[in-house]
Design a protein around this motif. Sequence first.
Motif, PDB file in Angstrom:
ATOM      1  N   GLY A 209       0.815  -1.201   0.000  1.00  0.00           N
ATOM      2  CA  GLY A 209       0.000   0.000   0.000  1.00  0.00           C
ATOM      3  C   GLY A 209       0.853   1.256   0.000  1.00  0.00           C
ATOM      4  N   ALA A 210       2.086   1.115   0.511  1.00  0.00           N
ATOM      5  CA  ALA A 210       2.996   2.260   0.575  1.00  0.00           C
ATOM      6  C   ALA A 210       4.137   2.167  -0.430  1.00  0.00           C
ATOM      7  N   TYR A 211       4.507   0.932  -0.781  1.00  0.00           N
ATOM      8  CA  TYR A 211       5.632   0.701  -1.687  1.00  0.00           C
ATOM      9  C   TYR A 211       5.221  -0.267  -2.788  1.00  0.00           C
ATOM     10  N   GLU A 212       5.887  -0.181  -3.927  1.00  0.00           N
ATOM     11  CA  GLU A 212       5.619  -1.085  -5.034  1.00  0.00           C
ATOM     12  C   GLU A 212       6.462  -2.350  -4.902  1.00  0.00           C
ATOM     13  N   ASP A 213       5.829  -3.502  -5.091  1.00  0.00           N
ATOM     14  CA  ASP A 213       6.544  -4.771  -5.165  1.00  0.00           C
ATOM     15  C   ASP A 213       7.210  -4.813  -6.543  1.00  0.00           C
ATOM     16  N   SER A 214       8.526  -4.875  -6.572  1.00  0.00           N
ATOM     17  CA  SER A 214       9.247  -4.801  -7.849  1.00  0.00           C
ATOM     18  C   SER A 214       8.834  -5.901  -8.817  1.00  0.00           C
ATOM     19  N   ALA A 215       8.447  -7.074  -8.305  1.00  0.00           N
ATOM     20  CA  ALA A 215       8.024  -8.174  -9.176  1.00  0.00           C
ATOM     21  C   ALA A 215       6.663  -7.911  -9.801  1.00  0.00           C
ATOM     22  N   HIS A 216       5.903  -7.008  -9.233  1.00  0.00           N
ATOM     23  CA  HIS A 216       4.576  -6.701  -9.777  1.00  0.00           C
ATOM     24  C   HIS A 216       4.633  -5.660 -10.891  1.00  0.00           C
ATOM     25  N   VAL A 217       5.728  -4.916 -10.965  1.00  0.00           N
ATOM     26  CA  VAL A 217       5.803  -3.822 -11.941  1.00  0.00           C
ATOM     27  C   VAL A 217       6.960  -3.979 -12.917  1.00  0.00           C
ATOM     28  N   ALA A 218       7.654  -5.119 -12.860  1.00  0.00           N
ATOM     29  CA  ALA A 218       8.805  -5.334 -13.741  1.00  0.00           C
ATOM     30  C   ALA A 218       8.378  -5.583 -15.178  1.00  0.00           C
ATOM     31  N   GLY A 251       6.359   5.885  -7.503  1.00  0.00           N
ATOM     32  CA  GLY A 251       6.606   7.030  -8.357  1.00  0.00           C
ATOM     33  C   GLY A 251       8.064   7.407  -8.522  1.00  0.00           C
ATOM     34  N   ASP A 252       8.966   6.644  -7.871  1.00  0.00           N
ATOM     35  CA  ASP A 252      10.389   6.999  -7.921  1.00  0.00           C
ATOM     36  C   ASP A 252      11.212   6.121  -8.848  1.00  0.00           C
ATOM     37  N   PHE A 253      10.695   4.919  -9.185  1.00  0.00           N
ATOM     38  CA  PHE A 253      11.505   3.964  -9.942  1.00  0.00           C
ATOM     39  C   PHE A 253      10.696   3.299 -11.050  1.00  0.00           C
ATOM     40  N   ALA A 254      11.404   2.951 -12.132  1.00  0.00           N
ATOM     41  CA  ALA A 254      10.898   2.019 -13.139  1.00  0.00           C
ATOM     42  C   ALA A 254      11.701   0.733 -12.985  1.00  0.00           C
ATOM     43  N   VAL A 255      11.071  -0.422 -13.233  1.00  0.00           N
ATOM     44  CA  VAL A 255      11.733  -1.724 -13.062  1.00  0.00           C
ATOM     45  C   VAL A 255      11.788  -2.425 -14.415  1.00  0.00           C
ATOM     46  N   SER A 256      12.990  -2.666 -14.906  1.00  0.00           N
ATOM     47  CA  SER A 256      13.135  -3.301 -16.218  1.00  0.00           C
ATOM     48  C   SER A 256      13.159  -4.821 -16.130  1.00  0.00           C
ATOM     49  N   ASP A 257      13.755  -5.367 -15.056  1.00  0.00           N
ATOM     50  CA  ASP A 257      13.909  -6.823 -14.991  1.00  0.00           C
ATOM     51  C   ASP A 257      14.074  -7.274 -13.547  1.00  0.00           C
ATOM     52  N   VAL A 258      13.548  -8.458 -13.251  1.00  0.00           N
ATOM     53  CA  VAL A 258      13.781  -9.111 -11.958  1.00  0.00           C
ATOM     54  C   VAL A 258      14.168 -10.555 -12.221  1.00  0.00           C
ATOM     55  N   ARG A 259      14.940 -11.148 -11.303  1.00  0.00           N
ATOM     56  CA  ARG A 259      15.367 -12.538 -11.467  1.00  0.00           C
ATOM     57  C   ARG A 259      15.897 -13.073 -10.142  1.00  0.00           C
ATOM     58  N   VAL A 260      16.104 -14.387 -10.101  1.00  0.00           N
ATOM     59  CA  VAL A 260      16.752 -15.025  -8.964  1.00  0.00           C
ATOM     60  C   VAL A 260      18.084 -15.596  -9.416  1.00  0.00           C
ATOM     61  N   VAL A 275      17.148 -10.337  -7.468  1.00  0.00           N
ATOM     62  CA  VAL A 275      17.776  -9.166  -8.082  1.00  0.00           C
ATOM     63  C   VAL A 275      16.742  -8.361  -8.864  1.00  0.00           C
ATOM     64  N   ALA A 276      16.832  -7.053  -8.755  1.00  0.00           N
ATOM     65  CA  ALA A 276      15.944  -6.167  -9.527  1.00  0.00           C
ATOM     66  C   ALA A 276      16.781  -5.068 -10.179  1.00  0.00           C
ATOM     67  N   ASP A 277      16.537  -4.865 -11.470  1.00  0.00           N
ATOM     68  CA  ASP A 277      17.147  -3.741 -12.205  1.00  0.00           C
ATOM     69  C   ASP A 277      16.144  -2.592 -12.213  1.00  0.00           C
ATOM     70  N   VAL A 278      16.520  -1.507 -11.545  1.00  0.00           N
ATOM     71  CA  VAL A 278      15.607  -0.369 -11.410  1.00  0.00           C
ATOM     72  C   VAL A 278      16.291   0.887 -11.945  1.00  0.00           C
ATOM     73  N   THR A 279      15.470   1.865 -12.285  1.00  0.00           N
ATOM     74  CA  THR A 279      15.994   3.156 -12.746  1.00  0.00           C
ATOM     75  C   THR A 279      15.197   4.278 -12.105  1.00  0.00           C
ATOM     76  N   LEU A 280      15.909   5.239 -11.588  1.00  0.00           N
ATOM     77  CA  LEU A 280      15.245   6.406 -10.998  1.00  0.00           C
ATOM     78  C   LEU A 280      14.455   7.155 -12.077  1.00  0.00           C
ATOM     79  N   ILE A 281      13.245   7.503 -11.754  1.00  0.00           N
ATOM     80  CA  ILE A 281      12.428   8.320 -12.662  1.00  0.00           C
ATOM     81  C   ILE A 281      12.844   9.774 -12.465  1.00  0.00           C
ATOM     82  N   PRO A 282      13.157  10.489 -13.546  1.00  0.00           N
ATOM     83  CA  PRO A 282      13.599  11.895 -13.408  1.00  0.00           C
ATOM     84  C   PRO A 282      12.571  12.733 -12.662  1.00  0.00           C
TER      85      PRO A 282
END
Length: 285
Positions: A209-218, A251-260, A275-282
Amino acid sequence: MLRWGLASVVLAAVLGVLLVSGGAADRAAAQCGGADGALRVMTYNIRTALGTKKPGKNPLHQLFEPHDIAPVVAAIAAADADVVALQEVLGWGQTRRIARALEMDSAFVFHPSPLPWWGTAVLSRCALSEVRREVISRGKGNGKAMVVAQVEVAGRDVVVTSLHRDLDDNSGAQVQRILSALQSEAGPVVLMGDFNFVPNDKRHGVVSGAYEDSAHVANSGADYVQARGTYPVIAGSKPHRRIDYVFLSKGDFAVSDVRVIEGIHAQASDHLGYVADVTLIPQPQ
């Protein structure tokens, strides 16, 4: 290797040392990730470097068995991450040995207990700053603490964490303490650790509710990660399930890929590194 881990435990108990940061700070870069804000992060429960032997047995009851950090170091190196959150670390001595092998900076905090012996850590290719310890559970004689630190990514301060939720405390209070400890953070937050709950647990709902699960938005990798899970490495009486997470401030990150991290590295612990590959949103100008 074990004697150094035990030595660190005794030293901490005698001196009351609850936080040690250092590792390989002299070799750490000023900034993490790419100039475009790309950052690779990893969370990894290393089971005090015991590997997968005697699965299910408490590491406390295996203190006098061999501990080998080499497979753990190899698994982290294979991930090629900029920032790594570690759980079930056998003292600051083990943290520093892993950090030195990887030429990374490090921060470690002991879990609260009558005799501190293990805790959580953050490793980083760039210098860690603003390191602090947040107690999230007093537990049944062995509570849990979260390490919170800050790294610089593309000129911005990013908060990174490592936590291990106490499995015995099902009150929901731990989750509230975690969220409260980070509530005042104004910048981007990467919330990582072994949360000891599955995705359909109501506590996951509170965190997400407060943070994004990286696996849900990758953009890629999520289907496999969600099916494979992160624990246990060897399925037996317990099925594979996902209990290790990278959560991101919304609203701070985009997630391109996740893996184990598995294959030849699967035997390094009873958990798989996530592992999650993330990028800061400008930021808006």
